[in-house]
Design an enzyme around this catalytic site. Sequence first.
Site, PDB file in Angstrom:
ATOM      1  N   ARG A  97       0.853  -1.180   0.000  1.00 36.38           N
ATOM      2  CA  ARG A  97       0.000   0.000   0.000  1.00 36.38           C
ATOM      3  C   ARG A  97       0.898   1.243   0.000  1.00 36.38           C
ATOM      4  O   ARG A  97       1.707   1.430   0.911  1.00 36.38           O
ATOM      5  CB  ARG A  97      -0.908  -0.003   1.242  1.00 36.38           C
ATOM      6  CG  ARG A  97      -1.750   1.234   1.348  1.00 36.38           C
ATOM      7  CD  ARG A  97      -2.832   1.161   2.421  1.00 36.38           C
ATOM      8  NE  ARG A  97      -3.479   2.454   2.458  1.00 36.38           N
ATOM      9  CZ  ARG A  97      -3.351   3.349   3.442  1.00 36.38           C
ATOM     10  NH1 ARG A  97      -2.657   3.064   4.529  1.00 36.38           N
ATOM     11  NH2 ARG A  97      -3.925   4.528   3.352  1.00 36.38           N
ATOM     12  N   HIS A 142      -2.840  10.981   0.261  1.00 36.79           N
ATOM     13  CA  HIS A 142      -2.452  10.729   1.656  1.00 36.79           C
ATOM     14  C   HIS A 142      -1.913  12.059   2.199  1.00 36.79           C
ATOM     15  O   HIS A 142      -0.717  12.229   2.404  1.00 36.79           O
ATOM     16  CB  HIS A 142      -1.402   9.620   1.694  1.00 36.79           C
ATOM     17  CG  HIS A 142      -1.206   9.006   3.055  1.00 36.79           C
ATOM     18  ND1 HIS A 142      -1.298   7.660   3.270  1.00 36.79           N
ATOM     19  CD2 HIS A 142      -0.914   9.551   4.255  1.00 36.79           C
ATOM     20  CE1 HIS A 142      -1.060   7.397   4.547  1.00 36.79           C
ATOM     21  NE2 HIS A 142      -0.821   8.533   5.169  1.00 36.79           N
ATOM     22  N   GLU A 188      -7.332   8.527   5.786  1.00 36.96           N
ATOM     23  CA  GLU A 188      -7.701   9.158   7.048  1.00 36.96           C
ATOM     24  C   GLU A 188      -8.187  10.600   6.913  1.00 36.96           C
ATOM     25  O   GLU A 188      -7.568  11.525   7.472  1.00 36.96           O
ATOM     26  CB  GLU A 188      -6.515   9.114   8.028  1.00 36.96           C
ATOM     27  CG  GLU A 188      -6.056   7.709   8.350  1.00 36.96           C
ATOM     28  CD  GLU A 188      -5.127   7.631   9.552  1.00 36.96           C
ATOM     29  OE1 GLU A 188      -4.765   8.680  10.104  1.00 36.96           O
ATOM     30  OE2 GLU A 188      -4.777   6.509   9.953  1.00 36.96           O
ATOM     31  N   ASN A 328      -7.756   1.924   9.215  1.00 37.18           N
ATOM     32  CA  ASN A 328      -6.464   2.087   9.880  1.00 37.18           C
ATOM     33  C   ASN A 328      -6.731   2.023  11.369  1.00 37.18           C
ATOM     34  O   ASN A 328      -7.598   2.739  11.881  1.00 37.18           O
ATOM     35  CB  ASN A 328      -5.833   3.450   9.553  1.00 37.18           C
ATOM     36  CG  ASN A 328      -5.290   3.512   8.139  1.00 37.18           C
ATOM     37  OD1 ASN A 328      -5.344   2.535   7.387  1.00 37.18           O
ATOM     38  ND2 ASN A 328      -4.760   4.665   7.761  1.00 37.18           N
ATOM     39  N   TYR A 330      -4.899   1.624  15.367  1.00 39.06           N
ATOM     40  CA  TYR A 330      -3.733   1.546  16.237  1.00 39.06           C
ATOM     41  C   TYR A 330      -4.084   1.366  17.712  1.00 39.06           C
ATOM     42  O   TYR A 330      -3.377   0.703  18.437  1.00 39.06           O
ATOM     43  CB  TYR A 330      -2.877   2.810  16.102  1.00 39.06           C
ATOM     44  CG  TYR A 330      -2.208   2.968  14.750  1.00 39.06           C
ATOM     45  CD1 TYR A 330      -0.915   2.492  14.550  1.00 39.06           C
ATOM     46  CD2 TYR A 330      -2.861   3.569  13.688  1.00 39.06           C
ATOM     47  CE1 TYR A 330      -0.292   2.620  13.319  1.00 39.06           C
ATOM     48  CE2 TYR A 330      -2.236   3.699  12.442  1.00 39.06           C
ATOM     49  CZ  TYR A 330      -0.956   3.220  12.270  1.00 39.06           C
ATOM     50  OH  TYR A 330      -0.337   3.339  11.046  1.00 39.06           O
ATOM     51  N   GLU A 401      -3.779  -0.130   7.859  1.00 38.07           N
ATOM     52  CA  GLU A 401      -2.606   0.276   8.642  1.00 38.07           C
ATOM     53  C   GLU A 401      -2.715  -0.280  10.049  1.00 38.07           C
ATOM     54  O   GLU A 401      -3.781  -0.223  10.657  1.00 38.07           O
ATOM     55  CB  GLU A 401      -2.485   1.809   8.785  1.00 38.07           C
ATOM     56  CG  GLU A 401      -1.864   2.498   7.628  1.00 38.07           C
ATOM     57  CD  GLU A 401      -1.751   4.013   7.838  1.00 38.07           C
ATOM     58  OE1 GLU A 401      -1.561   4.467   8.984  1.00 38.07           O
ATOM     59  OE2 GLU A 401      -1.856   4.738   6.841  1.00 38.07           O
TER      60      GLU A 401
END
Length: 498
Positions: A97, A142, A188, A328, A330, A401
């Site tokens: 990606r 991005h 995002e 994504n 985290y 991600e």
Amino acid sequence: MEKYIETLLLLLVLFSLATAIDRSQFPPDFLFGTATASYQIEGGYLDGNKGLSNWDVFSHIPGKIEDGSNGDIADDHYHRYKSDIDLMHSLEVNSYRFSISWSRILPRGRFGEVNSKGISFYNELIDYLLLKGIQPFVTLCHYDIPQELEDRYGAWLNSQIQEDFGYYADICFKEFGEKVKYWSTFNEPAVLVNKGYRLGIYPPGRCSEPYGHCSSGDSNTEPFIAAHNVILSHATAVDIYRKKYQIRQGGWIGIVASTTWFEPYEDTPMDAMAAARALAFEVGWFLDPIIYGSYPPDMIQLLGSVLPTFSGSDKRKLRSSLDFIGVNHYSSLYPKDCLFSSCYLGPFVSNGSVLGLGYKNGVPIGPKTGMPNLFVTPNGTEKIVLYVKERYKNKPMFLTENGYGQNSSDNLLTKDILNDEVRVEFLKSYLTSLSNAIRKGADVRGYFIWSLLDNFEWVHGYSERFGLYYVDYLTQKRTPKQSAKWYKKFLIEKKSNE
Ligand SMILES: *[C@@H]1O[C@H](CO)[C@@H](O)[C@H](O)[C@H]1NC(C)=O
Ligand SMILES: *[C@@H]1O[C@H](CO)[C@@H](O)[C@H](O)[C@H]1NC(C)=O
Ligand SMILES: *[C@@H]1O[C@H](CO)[C@@H](O)[C@H](O)[C@H]1NC(C)=O
């Protein structure tokens, strides 16, 4: 000493969470890859007739980047893409990606020529990936955009950008679409507009008090205008892809959302509602319009006329304007209600009147990482994936991600950075949680580790290292960390079982 104990404790927690996870717990055609973004790795910021991007300009303003650095050279990937693809090939990943730098393709947006050198660069990169058996998974935007669009009309605050984005996307589909089967329009967008227009810490650096100190902007309204233009730009690009390219080229198009899992601060109805609002303000803000044609009810109710509205034709263009959702993920946070309860900073209506907290009674929600507000909370992966599954009727998803950031400004020795057991255990525990979600029926098709290489971590500069490969920025030498070796082992073990 304290750091040492902290690390030991973290390892203990992680070992206890990570049961044996292996490749066979994922579907055979699952995509496994690594992820990067143009501005964070390419460098070559003036090479090959590239135009200036908003990030080129912003990172050169003194004080904007914590370590005073910028992405002029970054990982010099622009000149080293072949050996970087060789690294990926050696890891045995089947996909990659990355994002295209808009200002490399169109140095002045639609107000200038198409840059043939930029087209060639990405064609060569894509051809070399395919030669090595690696599927390109391409993001169109991005965060970096041609600075010209900012200077001419204020970029995302102006609806003209929808036309510019469509023009750019059309060129990418035409030039690369025979070879690229996975497109994401944006990475995002909630981060793009929150940091650019609410907190003012990403370009164009606009905000108002009490969110931050900027020379201009309005934190209470501009994020919603910018987001509205991002959403309609997405729809414009998808419309072009569907009408002119998709049937012939046979690819998929989607968008990549930032997602935090919100675990109520206290077991009260108010914090449960705060959790739902926080999710609506981060995830639903973009995915609801793109899938259902309107903003989340929680946002409409709270924001009233501050929230722009979609016309009938916008809604038609928007509905079902994606083939997959990129997630994504985290960390988790504790959402604390500020709508019915008073909070010390006053009600932050513009992000849902919710405080997102990392600590409860002084205890972090999970072990700390090197990134502020990111904690090791693997259980949140299963929860956020199942949330997206339920809310969007199990649309195909990719975990676009996931990764572990290490703060390397704490005088760490290179040998300690290379010996990243903590990252290995992090990845194992998050993959375990992801596999639980898949077992519970979530249609997840792939997983990308952020990131292939240590790189330019936006406002944190080079102090945050997320790579599977260590980069020595003086020599540009790449060295595999333990995590790179682990990923390869994880990926090939399944092959021998086949
Ligand atoms: C909303 O913004 C405020 C101010 O930046 C911040 O303190 C709060 O944590 C944010 N809420 C969430 C859910 O991120
Ligand atoms: C995470 O999930 C595991 C297994 O489902 C459970 O045993 C553990 O208590 C959970 N941890 C947290 C912090 O919720
Ligand atoms: C990394 O560590 C340094 C030194 O302890 C600190 O000043 C900096 O704020 C940290 N960076 C982040 C992003 O937390």
